[in-house]
Every structure is written in C-alpha cells, then in structure tokens.
Scaffold this motif. Structure first.
Motif, PDB file in Angstrom:
ATOM      1  N   ALA A  17       1.008  -1.168  -0.163  1.00 14.94           N
ATOM      2  CA  ALA A  17       0.023  -0.190  -0.084  1.00 14.94           C
ATOM      3  C   ALA A  17       0.846   1.188  -0.030  1.00 14.94           C
ATOM      4  CB  ALA A  17      -0.933   0.135   1.091  1.00 14.94           C
ATOM      5  N   ALA A  18       1.906   1.068   0.663  1.00  9.91           N
ATOM      6  CA  ALA A  18       2.889   2.354   0.813  1.00  9.91           C
ATOM      7  C   ALA A  18       3.471   2.419  -0.575  1.00  9.91           C
ATOM      8  CB  ALA A  18       3.731   2.139   1.637  1.00  9.91           C
ATOM      9  N   CYS A  19       4.005   1.660  -1.276  1.00  7.85           N
ATOM     10  CA  CYS A  19       4.557   1.728  -2.365  1.00  7.85           C
ATOM     11  C   CYS A  19       3.551   2.184  -3.427  1.00  7.85           C
ATOM     12  CB  CYS A  19       5.049   0.430  -2.967  1.00  7.85           C
ATOM     13  SG  CYS A  19       6.038   0.263  -4.459  1.00  7.85           S
ATOM     14  N   GLN A  20       2.300   1.691  -3.452  1.00  5.63           N
ATOM     15  CA  GLN A  20       1.315   2.340  -4.426  1.00  5.63           C
ATOM     16  C   GLN A  20       1.189   3.790  -4.272  1.00  5.63           C
ATOM     17  OE1 GLN A  20      -2.422   0.334  -4.903  1.00  5.63           O
ATOM     18  NE2 GLN A  20      -3.565   2.128  -4.430  1.00  5.63           N
ATOM     19  N   SER A  21       0.940   4.312  -2.937  1.00  8.12           N
ATOM     20  CA  SER A  21       0.725   5.562  -2.379  1.00  8.12           C
ATOM     21  C   SER A  21       1.686   6.569  -3.106  1.00  8.12           C
ATOM     22  CB  SER A  21       0.833   5.915  -0.986  1.00  8.12           C
ATOM     23  OG  SER A  21       2.011   5.812  -0.433  1.00  8.12           O
ATOM     24  N   VAL A  22       2.710   6.070  -3.534  1.00  8.52           N
ATOM     25  CA  VAL A  22       3.739   7.115  -4.132  1.00  8.52           C
ATOM     26  C   VAL A  22       4.041   6.841  -5.549  1.00  8.52           C
ATOM     27  CG1 VAL A  22       5.244   7.449  -1.825  1.00  8.52           C
ATOM     28  CG2 VAL A  22       5.804   5.715  -3.348  1.00  8.52           C
ATOM     29  N   GLY A  23       3.056   5.870  -6.038  1.00  5.61           N
ATOM     30  CA  GLY A  23       3.161   5.811  -7.470  1.00  5.61           C
ATOM     31  C   GLY A  23       3.958   4.613  -7.808  1.00  5.61           C
ATOM     32  N   GLY A  24       4.378   3.613  -6.930  1.00  5.29           N
ATOM     33  CA  GLY A  24       5.268   2.593  -7.248  1.00  5.29           C
ATOM     34  C   GLY A  24       4.423   1.330  -7.774  1.00  5.29           C
ATOM     35  N   CYS A  25       5.011   0.272  -8.153  1.00  2.00           N
ATOM     36  CA  CYS A  25       4.501  -1.177  -8.805  1.00  2.00           C
ATOM     37  C   CYS A  25       4.783  -2.111  -7.830  1.00  2.00           C
ATOM     38  CB  CYS A  25       4.907  -1.246  -9.936  1.00  2.00           C
ATOM     39  SG  CYS A  25       6.532  -1.821 -10.198  1.00  2.00           S
ATOM     40  N   GLU A  26       3.875  -3.035  -7.825  1.00  3.49           N
ATOM     41  CA  GLU A  26       3.760  -4.025  -6.943  1.00  3.49           C
ATOM     42  C   GLU A  26       5.030  -5.119  -6.894  1.00  3.49           C
ATOM     43  OE1 GLU A  26      -0.836  -5.109  -5.860  1.00  3.49           O
ATOM     44  OE2 GLU A  26       0.069  -5.993  -7.802  1.00  3.49           O
ATOM     45  N   SER A  27       5.547  -5.010  -8.211  1.00 10.34           N
ATOM     46  CA  SER A  27       6.540  -6.106  -8.447  1.00 10.34           C
ATOM     47  C   SER A  27       8.166  -5.534  -7.645  1.00 10.34           C
ATOM     48  CB  SER A  27       6.981  -6.385  -9.966  1.00 10.34           C
ATOM     49  OG  SER A  27       7.032  -5.254 -10.646  1.00 10.34           O
ATOM     50  N   ASN A  28       7.899  -4.292  -7.667  1.00 14.54           N
ATOM     51  CA  ASN A  28       9.099  -3.631  -6.933  1.00 14.54           C
ATOM     52  C   ASN A  28       9.023  -3.882  -5.581  1.00 14.54           C
ATOM     53  OD1 ASN A  28      10.451  -3.244  -9.438  1.00 14.54           O
ATOM     54  ND2 ASN A  28      10.355  -0.958  -9.111  1.00 14.54           N
ATOM     55  N   ALA A  29       7.859  -4.162  -5.014  1.00 10.39           N
ATOM     56  CA  ALA A  29       7.815  -4.075  -3.501  1.00 10.39           C
ATOM     57  C   ALA A  29       7.633  -5.520  -3.214  1.00 10.39           C
ATOM     58  CB  ALA A  29       6.308  -3.397  -3.210  1.00 10.39           C
ATOM     59  N   ASP A  30       7.774  -6.581  -3.876  1.00 11.36           N
ATOM     60  CA  ASP A  30       7.752  -7.942  -3.597  1.00 11.36           C
ATOM     61  C   ASP A  30       9.024  -8.194  -2.647  1.00 11.36           C
ATOM     62  OD1 ASP A  30       5.368  -8.651  -4.836  1.00 11.36           O
ATOM     63  OD2 ASP A  30       6.577  -9.083  -6.780  1.00 11.36           O
ATOM     64  N   PRO A  31      10.138  -7.856  -2.904  1.00 10.75           N
ATOM     65  CA  PRO A  31      11.238  -8.085  -2.123  1.00 10.75           C
ATOM     66  C   PRO A  31      10.989  -7.534  -0.528  1.00 10.75           C
ATOM     67  CG  PRO A  31      12.115  -7.602  -3.864  1.00 10.75           C
ATOM     68  CD  PRO A  31      10.542  -7.007  -4.202  1.00 10.75           C
ATOM     69  N   ALA A  32      10.648  -6.422  -0.399  1.00  6.76           N
ATOM     70  CA  ALA A  32      10.297  -5.596   0.881  1.00  6.76           C
ATOM     71  C   ALA A  32       9.269  -6.481   1.550  1.00  6.76           C
ATOM     72  CB  ALA A  32      10.200  -4.202   0.717  1.00  6.76           C
ATOM     73  N   ALA A  33       8.296  -6.704   0.836  1.00 13.79           N
ATOM     74  CA  ALA A  33       7.125  -7.657   1.393  1.00 13.79           C
ATOM     75  C   ALA A  33       7.512  -8.888   1.952  1.00 13.79           C
ATOM     76  CB  ALA A  33       5.893  -7.886   0.301  1.00 13.79           C
ATOM     77  N   CYS A  34       8.126  -9.524   1.042  1.00 11.47           N
ATOM     78  CA  CYS A  34       8.597 -10.735   1.683  1.00 11.47           C
ATOM     79  C   CYS A  34       9.606 -10.804   2.728  1.00 11.47           C
ATOM     80  CB  CYS A  34       9.070 -11.707   0.508  1.00 11.47           C
ATOM     81  SG  CYS A  34       8.198 -12.268  -0.814  1.00 11.47           S
ATOM     82  N   ALA A  35      10.545  -9.785   2.664  1.00 11.99           N
ATOM     83  CA  ALA A  35      11.537  -9.691   3.823  1.00 11.99           C
ATOM     84  C   ALA A  35      10.905  -9.332   5.155  1.00 11.99           C
ATOM     85  CB  ALA A  35      12.588  -8.675   3.327  1.00 11.99           C
ATOM     86  N   ILE A  36      10.225  -8.334   5.045  1.00 15.40           N
ATOM     87  CA  ILE A  36       9.458  -8.027   6.337  1.00 15.40           C
ATOM     88  C   ILE A  36       8.662  -9.186   6.923  1.00 15.40           C
ATOM     89  CG2 ILE A  36       7.180  -7.102   5.773  1.00 15.40           C
ATOM     90  CD1 ILE A  36       9.886  -4.708   7.456  1.00 15.40           C
ATOM     91  N   GLU A  37       8.130  -9.696   6.108  1.00  9.67           N
ATOM     92  CA  GLU A  37       7.171 -10.891   6.698  1.00  9.67           C
ATOM     93  C   GLU A  37       8.020 -12.065   7.309  1.00  9.67           C
ATOM     94  OE1 GLU A  37       3.607 -13.046   7.749  1.00  9.67           O
ATOM     95  OE2 GLU A  37       4.168 -10.908   7.349  1.00  9.67           O
ATOM     96  N   LEU A  38       9.250 -12.356   6.523  1.00 13.02           N
ATOM     97  CA  LEU A  38      10.137 -13.347   7.206  1.00 13.02           C
ATOM     98  C   LEU A  38      10.740 -12.919   8.339  1.00 13.02           C
ATOM     99  CD1 LEU A  38      12.194 -14.026   3.940  1.00 13.02           C
ATOM    100  CD2 LEU A  38      11.088 -15.800   5.241  1.00 13.02           C
ATOM    101  N   ILE A  39      11.030 -11.768   8.819  1.00 17.86           N
ATOM    102  CA  ILE A  39      11.282 -11.183   9.901  1.00 17.86           C
ATOM    103  C   ILE A  39      10.369 -11.193  10.909  1.00 17.86           C
ATOM    104  CG2 ILE A  39      12.213  -9.228  11.238  1.00 17.86           C
ATOM    105  CD1 ILE A  39      14.559 -10.412   9.552  1.00 17.86           C
ATOM    106  N   HIS A  40       9.199 -10.747  10.579  1.00 25.77           N
ATOM    107  CA  HIS A  40       8.072 -10.897  11.521  1.00 25.77           C
ATOM    108  C   HIS A  40       7.859 -12.595  11.906  1.00 25.77           C
ATOM    109  CE1 HIS A  40       4.174 -10.282  13.633  1.00 25.77           C
ATOM    110  NE2 HIS A  40       3.531 -11.126  12.341  1.00 25.77           N
ATOM    111  N   ALA A  41       7.864 -13.391  11.083  1.00 24.97           N
ATOM    112  CA  ALA A  41       7.563 -14.879  11.172  1.00 24.97           C
ATOM    113  C   ALA A  41       8.600 -15.401  12.208  1.00 24.97           C
ATOM    114  CB  ALA A  41       7.297 -15.481  10.022  1.00 24.97           C
ATOM    115  N   TYR A  42       9.908 -15.043  11.773  1.00 21.95           N
ATOM    116  CA  TYR A  42      10.948 -15.394  12.793  1.00 21.95           C
ATOM    117  C   TYR A  42      10.807 -14.980  14.094  1.00 21.95           C
ATOM    118  CZ  TYR A  42      14.623 -12.600  14.594  1.00 21.95           C
ATOM    119  OH  TYR A  42      15.401 -11.671  15.493  1.00 21.95           O
ATOM    120  N   SER A  43      10.292 -13.896  14.017  1.00 20.25           N
ATOM    121  CA  SER A  43      10.141 -13.101  15.580  1.00 20.25           C
ATOM    122  C   SER A  43       9.053 -13.847  16.332  1.00 20.25           C
ATOM    123  CB  SER A  43       9.828 -11.799  15.575  1.00 20.25           C
ATOM    124  OG  SER A  43       8.600 -11.502  15.410  1.00 20.25           O
TER     125      SER A  43
END
Length: 299
Positions: free
Chosen positions: A54-80
């Motif tokens: 949603a934040a990527c979209q809010s500044v005009g970005g595309c979903e494919s560029n947000a995939d690495p950050a989305a996966c990385a943040i969920e990996l950190i959350h799940a590990y925690s």
C-alpha cells in the motif's frame, strides 16, 4: 477494489512470492525446511506486507518492485513469532490456531528455522536474481537493508522484546509502555511503510515524513488493539491463548488505561494516521482503509 479485495489480492501475491523464494527441499535438513514453510504458510493477517504494497502504491510505485520488501518483512516478523513463542520467552502453545513451531517440531528446530528466516530476509533484499521481476537500484537495496536491520535489531523489535520480558510484574507508565511497543511492534510496522515507499524509484522527502507519521500512529494502534483483543476475544478467534498477557502479568494499555479508554485511544491513533495522509491522493486510499482495519480487526 474493496478493502477486502485489496487485502486478498496482496495476500495472494505475497504467498506466491514466498513460494518462489522459500526452499522446498534440502540436502542437509528436510525437517528444517518443513519448519520454515510451516511457520510462513500457517495463516496470519499479513499486515506488514500489506503496508509495504500500500505504501509503494501511495507514491506511485508498482507491486513487483515491492515484492522483495514485502517478503523480507514477513520473514522477519514470522521468525520473531517463532522465537517469541519459545519456552524461554512467552511459552505459547498456539499460534494462528495451530501448534507453535516448537510444539509442531522441537525447540532446536524452531530456533534454527527462525535463524534461517532472518538471514533469508536479507539475502533476498541483496540478491537481485532471487526476484528478477523487481527492478531495484543498488541504492534502493542498501536503503531497504538499512531500514530492516535497524527496525529488527536491538534498537527496534529485539530491544522492545527485551524490555517486554523485563517488564513482567512491573508497573509501567503510559510513556514507558509506548516506548516498549514503539520498538517491539511499531519499529517493524514503520519499516514496512518506509520500505514500501523506497521500493519506488522516486519518492519525495515529504512523503517519507508523512508516511512515517502515519506508520508511527498505526504501530501503536495495532498494539492497543492487540491488548484489547487479549481481554475481549476468545482463544478460537484469536488463534492463540486468550488472556495470555494477564496470565503473564504483563503491562498492557488495558491494564493502564482501562478497556474503554484503550478503545478511545486506538480510535484517536487511527484518526491521527489518516490525517497524516492528507496531502496524498487516492493512491493512498488502501493505507487510509488499513488504518481502520487495524483497530477493527477481531484477531
């Protein structure tokens, strides 16, 4: 698209992307790989990846560029979550309505699964070949790694968890409780929003500032709602033991403010978050809707 449709779309996208980057076999330990996939694909709200997209979209970005950050943040959350559930920490048996990782496997495997997920998060941010459809510059990748490492370490999530453990049985002030949750929960939520924005090639300083203000408010709102749900929801709905915070004698917003005042505080934080986006156009509508979703959720 409705908020429900947007949430389902982002969750499906995240799960598909995760399926591509997670190992599905191992010559070393099939048990470890199984524990990793069990912990990622066991349900969950996916709030942090939703915020990335949603934040990527809010500044005009595309979903494919947000995939690495989305996966990385969920990996950190799940590990925690794996580590938080361990007997040495919160000693929980249930997570998302299923046995926690150390119950489904064993404590050693759970610890190693969390360790592996943490390192994988930074691996996929730094190696472009892991997600070839994402076009991120080296500068963007460094910024993403910087934000995630700062948010997840001693100055962020891990530090907040340490303060949480040290606060059992201790009466905290409202300011102290906010400090703890700004680290334990809020740091990763703020990183989700910032990382989503910088996944777009061009983002303005004012956008980063206002998005951070938004994220700071919803980070606290998320925790306030968690504290409320620990009191009013049932175990089946929560997917984890109801009343766990009270049983562990942990300070919460409900114990400090009372139930009704905690609800009012969550609503005021939601209003603050939405107001922070006043200079954004309709591309930020999912972020506005997610602020309400965070304080209205039932699990």
């Amino acid at each position: 698209m409705t908020l429900e449709g947007y949430i389902n779309h982002c969750r499906d996208r995240l799960d598909n992307a995760m399926g591509r980057v997670l190992p599905d076999h191992s010559d070393v330990s099939e048990r470890l790989v199984s524990a990793i996939r069990y912990s990622i694909f066991n349900g969950g709200k996916r709030i942090r990846p939703l915020l990335v997209y949603a934040a990527c979209q809010s500044v005009g970005g595309c979903e494919s560029n947000a995939d690495p950050a989305a996966c990385a943040i969920e990996l950190i959350h799940a590990y925690s979550l794996i580590h938080d559930d361990l007997p040495a920490m919160d000693d929980d048996d249930l997570r998302r309505g299923k046995p926690t990782c150390h119950k489904a496997y064993d404590e050693a495997t759970a610890i190693l699964a969390g360790d592996a997920m943490q390192s994988l998060a930074f691996e996929l941010l730094s190696h472009e070949h892991m997600m070839p459809d994402s076009f991120l510059s080296d500068k963007q990748r460094l910024l993403l790694i910087k934000n995630l490492s700062c948010a997840s370490g001693h100055g962020g999530m891990v530090g907040g968890q340490a303060m949480d453990l040290e606060s059992v049985g201790i009466e905290l002030s409202r300011d102290q409780l906010a400090l703890m949750h700004q680290h334990k929960t809020g740091a990763l939520i703020r990183a989700s929003v910032t990382m989503g924005a910088i996944s777009h090639s061009t983002v303005e300083d004012w956008q980063i500032r206002q998005l951070d203000s938004y994220a700071n408010a919803i980070g606290l709102a998320f925790q306030v709602q968690d504290d409320i749900l620990d009191v009013v929801a049932d175990t089946n709905t929560l997917g984890k033991q109801q009343g766990a915070d009270q049983a562990l004698d942990k300070p919460t917003y409900v114990s400090i403010l009372g139930l009704e005042a905690a609800r009012e505080y969550a609503m005021s934080l939601c209003d603050t978050a939405i107001q922070s986006l006043s200079d954004f156009d309709d591309l930020a509508q999912p972020l506005r809707q997610l602020a309400g979703y965070i304080i209205e959720r039932r699990y």
